[in-house]
Enzyme design. Sequence first.
Site, PDB file in Angstrom:
ATOM      1  N   GLY A  46     -11.920  -0.132  -3.949  1.00 33.64           N
ATOM      2  CA  GLY A  46     -11.251   1.121  -3.047  1.00 33.64           C
ATOM      3  C   GLY A  46      -9.657   1.270  -3.215  1.00 33.64           C
ATOM      4  O   GLY A  46      -9.284   0.162  -3.904  1.00 33.64           O
ATOM      5  N   GLN A  51      -0.928   2.248  -1.603  1.00 34.79           N
ATOM      6  CA  GLN A  51      -0.779   0.742  -2.323  1.00 34.79           C
ATOM      7  C   GLN A  51      -0.095   1.336  -3.668  1.00 34.79           C
ATOM      8  O   GLN A  51       0.462   0.369  -4.454  1.00 34.79           O
ATOM      9  CB  GLN A  51      -2.152   0.500  -2.610  1.00 34.79           C
ATOM     10  CG  GLN A  51      -2.694  -0.247  -1.764  1.00 34.79           C
ATOM     11  CD  GLN A  51      -4.132  -0.842  -1.910  1.00 34.79           C
ATOM     12  OE1 GLN A  51      -5.347   0.097  -1.885  1.00 34.79           O
ATOM     13  NE2 GLN A  51      -4.247  -1.986  -2.411  1.00 34.79           N
ATOM     14  N   CYS A  92      -7.883  -7.906  -1.661  1.00 34.47           N
ATOM     15  CA  CYS A  92      -7.057  -6.712  -1.789  1.00 34.47           C
ATOM     16  C   CYS A  92      -6.298  -6.615  -3.064  1.00 34.47           C
ATOM     17  O   CYS A  92      -5.608  -7.813  -3.310  1.00 34.47           O
ATOM     18  CB  CYS A  92      -5.968  -6.853  -0.816  1.00 34.47           C
ATOM     19  SG  CYS A  92      -5.038  -5.007  -0.296  1.00 34.47           S
ATOM     20  N   LEU A  93      -6.163  -5.455  -3.645  1.00 34.08           N
ATOM     21  CA  LEU A  93      -5.683  -5.265  -5.044  1.00 34.08           C
ATOM     22  C   LEU A  93      -3.913  -5.548  -4.736  1.00 34.08           C
ATOM     23  O   LEU A  93      -3.256  -6.163  -5.651  1.00 34.08           O
ATOM     24  CB  LEU A  93      -5.810  -3.907  -5.555  1.00 34.08           C
ATOM     25  CG  LEU A  93      -7.310  -3.722  -6.164  1.00 34.08           C
ATOM     26  CD1 LEU A  93      -7.309  -2.134  -6.383  1.00 34.08           C
ATOM     27  CD2 LEU A  93      -7.670  -4.547  -7.257  1.00 34.08           C
ATOM     28  N   HIS A 134     -10.596  -1.198   5.804  1.00 30.23           N
ATOM     29  CA  HIS A 134      -9.569  -1.812   5.044  1.00 30.23           C
ATOM     30  C   HIS A 134      -8.676  -0.749   4.605  1.00 30.23           C
ATOM     31  O   HIS A 134      -7.405  -1.012   4.594  1.00 30.23           O
ATOM     32  CB  HIS A 134     -10.296  -2.738   3.995  1.00 30.23           C
ATOM     33  CG  HIS A 134      -9.269  -3.167   2.914  1.00 30.23           C
ATOM     34  ND1 HIS A 134      -9.265  -4.761   2.808  1.00 30.23           N
ATOM     35  CD2 HIS A 134      -8.548  -2.809   2.091  1.00 30.23           C
ATOM     36  CE1 HIS A 134      -8.356  -4.890   1.874  1.00 30.23           C
ATOM     37  NE2 HIS A 134      -7.933  -3.897   1.528  1.00 30.23           N
ATOM     38  N   GLU A 135      -9.269   0.445   3.758  1.00 33.29           N
ATOM     39  CA  GLU A 135      -8.310   1.476   3.257  1.00 33.29           C
ATOM     40  C   GLU A 135      -7.528   2.107   4.469  1.00 33.29           C
ATOM     41  O   GLU A 135      -6.446   2.478   4.298  1.00 33.29           O
ATOM     42  CB  GLU A 135      -8.997   2.446   2.358  1.00 33.29           C
ATOM     43  CG  GLU A 135     -10.133   1.857   1.347  1.00 33.29           C
ATOM     44  CD  GLU A 135      -9.223   0.765   0.533  1.00 33.29           C
ATOM     45  OE1 GLU A 135      -8.071   0.720   0.588  1.00 33.29           O
ATOM     46  OE2 GLU A 135      -9.852  -0.074  -0.165  1.00 33.29           O
ATOM     47  N   HIS A 138      -4.465   0.357   5.549  1.00 38.80           N
ATOM     48  CA  HIS A 138      -3.468   0.777   4.444  1.00 38.80           C
ATOM     49  C   HIS A 138      -2.482   2.036   4.815  1.00 38.80           C
ATOM     50  O   HIS A 138      -1.307   1.823   4.821  1.00 38.80           O
ATOM     51  CB  HIS A 138      -4.146   0.582   3.224  1.00 38.80           C
ATOM     52  CG  HIS A 138      -4.182  -0.548   2.321  1.00 38.80           C
ATOM     53  ND1 HIS A 138      -3.328  -1.439   1.990  1.00 38.80           N
ATOM     54  CD2 HIS A 138      -5.202  -1.013   1.445  1.00 38.80           C
ATOM     55  CE1 HIS A 138      -3.659  -2.640   1.451  1.00 38.80           C
ATOM     56  NE2 HIS A 138      -4.849  -2.235   1.242  1.00 38.80           N
TER      57      HIS A 138
HETATM   58  O1  GNR Z   1     -11.630  -4.140  -4.363  1.00 37.79           O
HETATM   59  C1  GNR Z   1     -11.635  -4.412  -3.245  1.00 37.79           C
HETATM   60  N1  GNR Z   1     -12.342  -5.298  -2.784  1.00 37.79           N
HETATM   61  C2  GNR Z   1     -12.592  -5.434  -1.477  1.00 37.79           C
HETATM   62  C3  GNR Z   1     -13.495  -6.374  -0.909  1.00 37.79           C
HETATM   63  C4  GNR Z   1     -13.761  -6.766   0.392  1.00 37.79           C
HETATM   64  C5  GNR Z   1     -13.159  -5.904   1.195  1.00 37.79           C
HETATM   65  C6  GNR Z   1     -12.425  -4.942   0.969  1.00 37.79           C
HETATM   66  C7  GNR Z   1     -11.906  -4.660  -0.528  1.00 37.79           C
HETATM   67  S1  GNR Z   1     -10.902  -3.431  -0.913  1.00 37.79           S
HETATM   68  C8  GNR Z   1     -10.494  -4.020  -2.425  1.00 37.79           C
HETATM   69  C9  GNR Z   1      -9.405  -2.879  -3.004  1.00 37.79           C
HETATM   70  C10 GNR Z   1      -8.364  -2.722  -2.262  1.00 37.79           C
HETATM   71  O2  GNR Z   1      -7.320  -3.486  -2.211  1.00 37.79           O
HETATM   72  N2  GNR Z   1      -8.323  -1.588  -1.467  1.00 37.79           N
HETATM   73  O3  GNR Z   1      -7.364  -1.345  -0.774  1.00 37.79           O
HETATM   74 NI    NI Z   2      -6.562  -3.236  -0.066  1.00 40.65          NI
END
Ligand code: GNR
Ligand code: NI
Length: 168
Positions: A46, A51, A92-93, A134-135, A138
């Site tokens: 995601g 980001q 998270c990236l 999670h997104e 952000h």
């Molecule tokens: O790639 C991603 N893997 C992930 C794994 C577990 C819970 C949430 C995520 S999102 C993350 C990509 C990201 O940072 N999205 O904002």
């Molecule tokens: Ni993230």
Amino acid sequence: MAKLDILTYPDPRLHTVAKPVAEVDDRIRQLVKDMAETMYEAPGIGLAATQVNVHEQVVVIDISETRDELQVFINPEIVWASENRKVWEEGCLSVPEVYDRVERPDRVRVRALNEKGETFELDADDLLAVCIQHEMDHLRGKVFVEYLSPLKQNRIKSKLHKRERVRM
Ligand code: GNR
Ligand code: NI
């Protein structure tokens, strides 16, 4: 198409609150393409516009094994969340090499616009429910580490500052 740079925690720009998209036009469709390319190359499941330092409410997700099921959420809203909560190990990236447990509602119903500007609703569970929440965090300027203890947050900050210094 262009791959975009991803901001790294604790970059203060990650705490910007994204504005709703006023019109789903070609500019937004190009942003979606660039975000998808960036997510696939990272690789991640995601990516939120926040980001890549664009503060508009745009999210791309692909949780498929085959990496060919892109889901686009513009101006997403959670219209229902389950009482039941579940712990998931998140990453998270924007927080490289950090994984930790976060508790969230285990099912959500989301309303959003697609790339054509049409409204849709989606029921999500398991990884998709985790990823959407999670997104959407952000977009509100929230990074998953903010759910962790202050001690852990400080450790993560110092680890990422060190990593920055050696330019890993
Ligand atoms: O790639 C991603 N893997 C992930 C794994 C577990 C819970 C949430 C995520 S999102 C993350 C990509 C990201 O940072 N999205 O904002
Ligand atoms: Ni993230």
